[in-house]
Scaffold this motif. Structure first.
Motif, PDB file in Angstrom:
ATOM      1  N   VAL A   4       0.847  -1.202   0.000  1.00  0.00           N
ATOM      2  CA  VAL A   4       0.000   0.000   0.000  1.00  0.00           C
ATOM      3  C   VAL A   4       0.878   1.246   0.000  1.00  0.00           C
ATOM      4  CG1 VAL A   4      -1.700   1.326   1.318  1.00  0.00           C
ATOM      5  CG2 VAL A   4      -1.968  -1.153   1.064  1.00  0.00           C
ATOM      6  N   GLN A   5       1.921   1.252   0.826  1.00  0.00           N
ATOM      7  CA  GLN A   5       2.823   2.406   0.882  1.00  0.00           C
ATOM      8  C   GLN A   5       3.547   2.613  -0.453  1.00  0.00           C
ATOM      9  OE1 GLN A   5       3.125   4.763   3.166  1.00  0.00           O
ATOM     10  NE2 GLN A   5       1.486   3.772   4.291  1.00  0.00           N
ATOM     11  N   GLU A   6       3.969   1.527  -1.081  1.00  0.00           N
ATOM     12  CA  GLU A   6       4.630   1.637  -2.384  1.00  0.00           C
ATOM     13  C   GLU A   6       3.673   2.187  -3.444  1.00  0.00           C
ATOM     14  OE1 GLU A   6       6.126  -2.288  -3.167  1.00  0.00           O
ATOM     15  OE2 GLU A   6       7.780  -2.074  -1.743  1.00  0.00           O
ATOM     16  N   ALA A   7       2.435   1.683  -3.437  1.00  0.00           N
ATOM     17  CA  ALA A   7       1.432   2.183  -4.392  1.00  0.00           C
ATOM     18  C   ALA A   7       1.116   3.651  -4.124  1.00  0.00           C
ATOM     19  CB  ALA A   7       0.163   1.332  -4.310  1.00  0.00           C
ATOM     20  N   LEU A   8       1.060   4.021  -2.856  1.00  0.00           N
ATOM     21  CA  LEU A   8       0.811   5.413  -2.483  1.00  0.00           C
ATOM     22  C   LEU A   8       1.940   6.315  -2.984  1.00  0.00           C
ATOM     23  CD1 LEU A   8      -0.801   7.593  -1.002  1.00  0.00           C
ATOM     24  CD2 LEU A   8       0.423   6.942   1.084  1.00  0.00           C
ATOM     25  N   MET A   9       3.182   5.874  -2.820  1.00  0.00           N
ATOM     26  CA  MET A   9       4.324   6.666  -3.290  1.00  0.00           C
ATOM     27  C   MET A   9       4.284   6.815  -4.812  1.00  0.00           C
ATOM     28  SD  MET A   9       5.503   7.602  -0.512  1.00  0.00           S
ATOM     29  CE  MET A   9       6.820   8.589  -1.148  1.00  0.00           C
ATOM     30  N   SER A  86      -4.328  10.331 -12.453  1.00  0.00           N
ATOM     31  CA  SER A  86      -4.340   9.553 -11.218  1.00  0.00           C
ATOM     32  C   SER A  86      -4.863   8.131 -11.376  1.00  0.00           C
ATOM     33  CB  SER A  86      -5.158  10.274 -10.147  1.00  0.00           C
ATOM     34  OG  SER A  86      -6.523  10.332 -10.510  1.00  0.00           O
ATOM     35  N   LEU A  87      -5.611   7.849 -12.423  1.00  0.00           N
ATOM     36  CA  LEU A  87      -6.257   6.544 -12.547  1.00  0.00           C
ATOM     37  C   LEU A  87      -5.294   5.351 -12.488  1.00  0.00           C
ATOM     38  CD1 LEU A  87      -9.073   5.507 -12.588  1.00  0.00           C
ATOM     39  CD2 LEU A  87      -9.056   5.592 -15.070  1.00  0.00           C
ATOM     40  N   LEU A  93      -3.113   1.297  -6.271  1.00  0.00           N
ATOM     41  CA  LEU A  93      -3.413   1.430  -4.848  1.00  0.00           C
ATOM     42  C   LEU A  93      -4.540   0.480  -4.446  1.00  0.00           C
ATOM     43  CD1 LEU A  93      -2.916   2.878  -2.165  1.00  0.00           C
ATOM     44  CD2 LEU A  93      -4.514   4.646  -2.923  1.00  0.00           C
ATOM     45  N   ILE A  94      -5.586   0.417  -5.248  1.00  0.00           N
ATOM     46  CA  ILE A  94      -6.710  -0.475  -4.955  1.00  0.00           C
ATOM     47  C   ILE A  94      -6.241  -1.932  -4.953  1.00  0.00           C
ATOM     48  CG2 ILE A  94      -8.880  -1.379  -5.887  1.00  0.00           C
ATOM     49  CD1 ILE A  94      -9.544   1.543  -6.707  1.00  0.00           C
ATOM     50  N   ARG A  95      -5.423  -2.281  -5.922  1.00  0.00           N
ATOM     51  CA  ARG A  95      -4.873  -3.640  -5.987  1.00  0.00           C
ATOM     52  C   ARG A  95      -4.083  -3.958  -4.703  1.00  0.00           C
ATOM     53  NH1 ARG A  95      -2.068  -3.074 -10.626  1.00  0.00           N
ATOM     54  NH2 ARG A  95      -4.010  -2.823 -11.747  1.00  0.00           N
ATOM     55  N   ALA A  96      -3.252  -3.023  -4.277  1.00  0.00           N
ATOM     56  CA  ALA A  96      -2.444  -3.223  -3.062  1.00  0.00           C
ATOM     57  C   ALA A  96      -3.325  -3.326  -1.821  1.00  0.00           C
ATOM     58  CB  ALA A  96      -1.437  -2.081  -2.912  1.00  0.00           C
TER      59      ALA A  96
END
Length: 140
Positions: A4-9, A86-87, A93-96
């Motif tokens: 999640v943190q990686e996807a957020l970054m 952003s998509l 992010l959703i996947r994570a």
């Protein structure tokens, strides 16, 4: 929470303030009972907005701030640009979130002003209590 943190970054780096004129300052992730594909824009203050993207049963709220007041006439082009940029990051992010089975709803990024915090915490509480996020109005 590492994925999640990686996807957020990745999402943060994709939304370059130089390109959009907006800085991503908050992210809230929640689940909906009914899957849908939808987006909404919330005008919080003159220079702060929240873009909601729902993909399936997951909803992501992106809180943005601008150094200048945002003209309402710019909203259609601004929303189109923000959704386009952003998509891919929101999908990652959703996947994570799903892979890590992140309990929600949850604010996963917070550099927000007090007004944005108040708005997103209200949204968070609506999700927690099962109330609709959008206020319903009656037709006159």
């Amino acid at each position: 929470m590492k994925k999640v943190q990686e996807a957020l970054m990745g999402l943060l780096s994709a939304l370059d303030p130089e390109e959009t004129g907006l800085r991503l300052v908050g992210v809230l992730v929640a689940r909906e009972r009914r899957p849908a594909y939808n987006f909404s824009l919330f005008d919080v203050t003159g220079n702060e907005i929240v873009l909601m993207l729902q993909i399936g049963d997951t909803v992501v709220y992106l809180a943005f701030e601008s150094g200048e007041e945002i003209d309402e006439d710019e909203y259609p082009e601004l929303v189109e640009e923000l959704v386009t940029i952003s998509l891919p990051g929101v999908r990652n992010l959703i996947r994570a979130v799903k892979e890590e089975n992140l309990p929600g709803p949850r604010i996963i990024y917070d550099e927000m002003s007090p007004q944005l915090k108040e708005f997103l915490y209200d949204v968070l509480m609506r999700h927690v209590s099962g109330r609709p996020v959008h206020d319903q109005t009656e037709v006159a």
